[in-house]
Every structure is written in C-alpha cells, then in structure tokens.
Motif scaffolding. Structure first.
Motif, PDB file in Angstrom:
ATOM      1  N   ARG A  40       0.833  -1.212   0.000  1.00 19.51           N
ATOM      2  CA  ARG A  40       0.000   0.000   0.000  1.00 19.51           C
ATOM      3  C   ARG A  40       0.863   1.256   0.000  1.00 19.51           C
ATOM      4  N   GLU A  42       3.826   1.647  -0.995  1.00 19.76           N
ATOM      5  CA  GLU A  42       4.580   1.753  -2.240  1.00 19.76           C
ATOM      6  C   GLU A  42       3.679   2.040  -3.432  1.00 19.76           C
ATOM      7  N   GLY A  43       2.361   1.992  -3.235  1.00 17.26           N
ATOM      8  CA  GLY A  43       1.434   2.288  -4.321  1.00 17.26           C
ATOM      9  C   GLY A  43       1.351   1.213  -5.384  1.00 17.26           C
ATOM     10  N   ASP A  45      -0.008  -1.218  -7.900  1.00 20.45           N
ATOM     11  CA  ASP A  45      -1.289  -1.309  -8.597  1.00 20.45           C
ATOM     12  C   ASP A  45      -1.619  -2.797  -8.798  1.00 20.45           C
ATOM     13  N   THR A  94      -5.116  -6.172  -2.621  1.00 24.19           N
ATOM     14  CA  THR A  94      -3.804  -5.758  -3.129  1.00 24.19           C
ATOM     15  C   THR A  94      -2.827  -6.930  -3.151  1.00 24.19           C
TER      16      THR A  94
END
Length: 187
Positions: A40, A42-43, A45, A94
C-alpha cells in the motif's frame, strides 16, 4: 536467510503494522535479513493489465517494468512471508493482485517455478480459532494459499498461521505481538 515480507494494510501504524515490526524483529534476532514490501505505501497497482496477462503460448514473455521490479525483489530473497489482515476469509485485494500480476506463467509456475525455500502466510484475524474451525475457514484458506498458490509455484515448505483475536484486550494483543516475534525467531 534473506526473507521478503509482503505487507498489505492501508495503515502502517495499525495493529497489523505492529505485528510486522515484531515479526521482523524476531527474524533479525534469529540472524535473518528481512526486506519489507509494503504494497500500500509503495502504491502497488494490483490490477492486471494486458501486458501482465499470462501468455500461454509464450512462457518467456517479458512482463511490464513494474512486474519485473517485483520479480527481482522476490529473486533476491530465499523465503517469503505474507503478513495481512484476514478480510472475507482471504488476503486483501492488493495482495491477491500482486500475486496475479507478479507470480506469472513461465516465472512462478508453468515450466519454471519459484526458487524460494519456504513461505509463511501470517493472517491477523479478529475471530477466534473455534469460529474458523466451526465454519471451515481455516481449511479453506489453507487450501487456497498454501496448496493453491505456494505449493503450486514450487514452495513446498509452506504454511499458514493465524493470529486470532486481534480485536481482544490489550493483554490479548500483547500476547499476539509476542507470538509474532516468536514466529519470526523460529522461522
């Protein structure tokens, strides 16, 4: 042993984050070298785009740069630990998307498997063990995560552990943090 911890929670300062800190401390006490992948923060996708879709006719497909970075991170570690809150009797979306995108055909399964020696799925659960056993959630998650993912990808020394009762008293939560540190020490 170099160990990649895949952490998935929207808040690093959550109870799951404290579990991560204690587990990693236990690893270090045992002489292991933890590396943390905070999906999360680190973003990452988790959506599977066409460039990362498995190509059943080409097991040597080169995936997107984002996936190659994650594959390199996995490759430099000897073991994997997934640390997550149990949501809907599984890993968060995620984490599932990370596996879908990164553990791909020709790299983690198919004609090549992962090289890691061991894996641990460490689920932080609100309910107690009796509730999981009563409804079969423990067995279902064992089948899904250990058999269907880790062992399918060649990691034979794989297991699932739960830290049950995460919404309990402060004393209960402290006991869970101590257990997490013990699990790190014994890993």
């Amino acid at each position: 042993m170099k160990t990649l911890i895949i952490f998935d929670h929207p808040r690093r300062d959550s109870f799951c984050g404290a579990v991560l800190d204690h587990f990693a401390a236990g690893l270090r006490e045992a002489g292991h070298q933890p590396e943390i992948a905070d999906l999360r923060a680190e973003g990452f996708d988790p959506r599977l785009a066409p460039e990362d879709e498995p190509d059943w006719g080409n097991s040597r497909k080169v995936y997107s740069p984002a996936v190659l970075v994650e594959q390199e991170r996995i490759a430099r570690n000897e073991a994997l630990v997934f640390l997550f809150p149990v949501w809907w009797w599984s890993v968060p979306a995620t984490t599932k998307g990370w596996i879908d995108r990164v553990w791909n055909n020709g790299w983690a399964y198919g004609d090549r498997k992962l090289a890691q020696h061991k894996a641990l799925f460490l689920g932080v659960a609100a309910s107690d063990a009796d509730q999981y056993a009563k409804r079969g959630y423990d067995v279902a998650m064992q089948t899904q995560l250990v058999t269907g993912i880790a062992k399918y990808c060649g990691i034979e020394e794989s297991r699932l552990n739960f830290l049950h009762g995460a919404l309990g008293s402060e004393a209960d939560r402290l006991a869970l943090l101590n257990r997490a540190q013990d699990l790190g020490r014994s890993f």
